[in-house]
Scaffold this motif. Sequence first.
Motif, PDB file in Angstrom:
ATOM      1  N   THR A  30     -11.150   5.794   4.568  1.00  0.00           N
ATOM      2  CA  THR A  30     -12.035   6.698   3.831  1.00  0.00           C
ATOM      3  C   THR A  30     -11.472   7.021   2.462  1.00  0.00           C
ATOM      4  O   THR A  30     -12.208   7.036   1.459  1.00  0.00           O
ATOM      5  N   GLN A  72     -13.080   6.274  -1.199  1.00  0.00           N
ATOM      6  CA  GLN A  72     -13.306   7.357  -2.145  1.00  0.00           C
ATOM      7  C   GLN A  72     -12.661   7.063  -3.495  1.00  0.00           C
ATOM      8  O   GLN A  72     -13.275   7.278  -4.552  1.00  0.00           O
ATOM      9  N   THR A 121     -17.367  10.253  -3.364  1.00  0.00           N
ATOM     10  CA  THR A 121     -17.717  11.009  -2.158  1.00  0.00           C
ATOM     11  C   THR A 121     -18.794  10.294  -1.350  1.00  0.00           C
ATOM     12  O   THR A 121     -18.779  10.322  -0.108  1.00  0.00           O
ATOM     13  N   GLY A 173     -17.071   7.444   0.407  1.00  0.00           N
ATOM     14  CA  GLY A 173     -16.194   7.989   1.443  1.00  0.00           C
ATOM     15  C   GLY A 173     -16.964   8.365   2.702  1.00  0.00           C
ATOM     16  O   GLY A 173     -16.554   8.036   3.821  1.00  0.00           O
ATOM     17  N   LEU A 199     -12.958  14.918   2.824  1.00  0.00           N
ATOM     18  CA  LEU A 199     -13.762  14.798   1.608  1.00  0.00           C
ATOM     19  C   LEU A 199     -14.020  16.143   0.951  1.00  0.00           C
ATOM     20  O   LEU A 199     -14.234  16.214  -0.258  1.00  0.00           O
ATOM     21  N   ILE A 245     -22.166  13.354  -0.484  1.00  0.00           N
ATOM     22  CA  ILE A 245     -21.514  13.069   0.792  1.00  0.00           C
ATOM     23  C   ILE A 245     -22.538  13.047   1.923  1.00  0.00           C
ATOM     24  O   ILE A 245     -22.431  12.254   2.868  1.00  0.00           O
TER      25      ILE A 245
END
Length: 478
Positions: A342, A346, A359, A362, A393, A432
């Motif tokens: 992740t 990101q 984001t 991610g 995040l 996100i």
Amino acid sequence: MASEDYASKTWKVARTGVTHAIAMIREEYAKAPPRPTGHGPVDPPVPADLLNLLCRIGVALVGAGETSARVQVILDRLSRRYGTDNIHFMVLPTAVFVRVRTDESSAVDMLDARVGTLPLDQIDGLYRLIDQIEQDAPPPSLASKDLDKILTQKPGSPPWLILLGQVVLTVGVGMMLNPGARALVGYVVLGLVVGVLTQLADKVKLLSMALPVVASAVVAMLAYGFSGALAGGQPQQLLIPAVATLLPGAMLTNGTIELATGSMVAGASRVVYGINMLFLLALGSYVGISVLGPLSDPPVSTAQLGWWAPLVGVLLIGYGHSWRSSAPQNTVGWLLLVLYITYAAQVLGKHVSGPLTGTFLGGLVAVNAAYLIQSRKHAPPTQVAFLPAFWMLVPGGISLTGISDLVTHSMSGVSSGGLEVLVSALLSVMAIALGVMVGSGLATAHPPRVSAIVGTVVPRHLPWHRAANATNKPDSDS
């Protein structure tokens, strides 16, 4: 005279027959089961222990961080596994409603849910119980006992290890976001303070209600009051890592997903709760800075750690989160794998197109990485592997940073673009949320077959299709 005797005998025979018939009717009526009256309660065709099990599993799934739509899908699947198709669910962040329809009426029940996230070991046991129900369909009473054991078990980490996890987690977040060499001492001190306050809030109800304000106020007082010793003259670097565990990033993101998928009541309530939590944290920072009065400007240290600091920070986040949230044994390696994947996505998105793309990527990669490892031996369930990466995040952290900037600038008399801060916060949460939605769709979608794609692209009326059909056609004489 003869006619009177005949009439009398006929009357006696008729009366005897009628009496005998009435007696037989009464006897048959007494043997028949009693009919339900329209005024008394009518039991639904679904067993009560099954309804209770489904409601409790729904509440536990809400505590596991699932969205309302996802909880409804799981409950529908479990109810069909038990052979019922007349149960309908409505899931909210604070309650689970269930409705049982019958031919004559319907019955409604509900079970309230507490706001908060379950420890990782309880989430692991919950999803394993759901898998067992889908495979074996044990009696609801037996499954309820197993659920009781899962939800009432003590945390896998003792209090001292939970406190250590809070400190390690704070240092990890600080090294990933603001790797200042002089700020490491501040991360340790403030992480210890917030950890102690969090454990006290579990025992003192009044403190638990005011925890966001109290914790952010104490953090602001220590960060700005001892900025030279704890932060190298940059106290704002300490605010976000210290209160990172109190940020409503998951609440805001799930609320945005629910609003996008049509769950307006659940989504609006989560978003309002998350925004309220952010402003409570900002209020605590304002109170803590106000108590100190006029602030001096200590010498600023610009010494930074090397390129390796964020990588070590991710490692500390994995271990700190596993200790603080009581992760199951032998799952730390899987959690670290998802965290590093992740983080790489990101960083890649951030370098390509900026923080919002980072984001988004991610969230997208975290979901798929968690789904990919769940089929491995001894791997944790998807939600257990996904939650630490999802939390890393920190979508709410950007929002709190902007609100804190508004507070500090307003105290110093400097104007700040409030609209820009709010728009940046909203876009961060939406980025996100969009990444998680797209990632979930990719992870759960069934890829189309190659033959179907070829059949769609290539026309069916081409000559070789007709030749193939003629060759494969069976002989009528055979």
